[in-house]
Design a protein around this motif. Structure first.
Motif: not given
Length: 119
Positions: A1-16
């Motif tokens: 997993m890249t840093a960008d993918e991890l960043c996107a996952l963090i925002f996805e978790v917060a949104e959900k």
């Protein structure tokens, strides 16, 4: 997993997760850091790219978060002391387990208050 993918996952978790709400993104110790804007909701999480292609998801060391993650996912994730989940750039990472851990970190203070609240 890249840093960008991890960043996107963090925002996805917060949104959900309605309890988390909007995240503030900043830099702490030269790393991308994410914290709920609303006070006393969660602990910050940071992304630390490593020179070998790994990425560490960093947590505040005086919390019990990494111990909690280790109890929940002893063999699914790789840990570094009481500070980090280390994600290999070459291996598949358990996205569901990682999402759960991110959600637990971003609601850490809220969950701590709920545990100590008298019934």
């Amino acid at each position: 997993m890249t840093a960008d993918e991890l960043c996107a996952l963090i925002f996805e978790v917060a949104e959900k997760t309605p309890e988390i709400g909007v995240l503030e993104e900043s830099r702490k110790w030269g790393e991308q850091s994410f914290t709920p804007v609303r006070r006393n909701i969660g602990s910050s999480v940071r992304i630390q790219p490593r020179g070998n292609g790994d990425v560490a998801l960093m947590f505040i060391c005086h919390t019990n978060l990494v111990d909690e993650f280790r109890t929940l996912y002893p063999d699914m994730l790789s840990y570094e002391g009481n500070r980090a989940i280390v994600l290999s750039g070459e291996e598949a990472n358990d996205r569901a387990a990682l999402s759960h851990c991110i959600g637990l970190a971003l609601t850490y203070k809220l969950r701590k208050r709920q545990r100590t609240r008298p019934t």
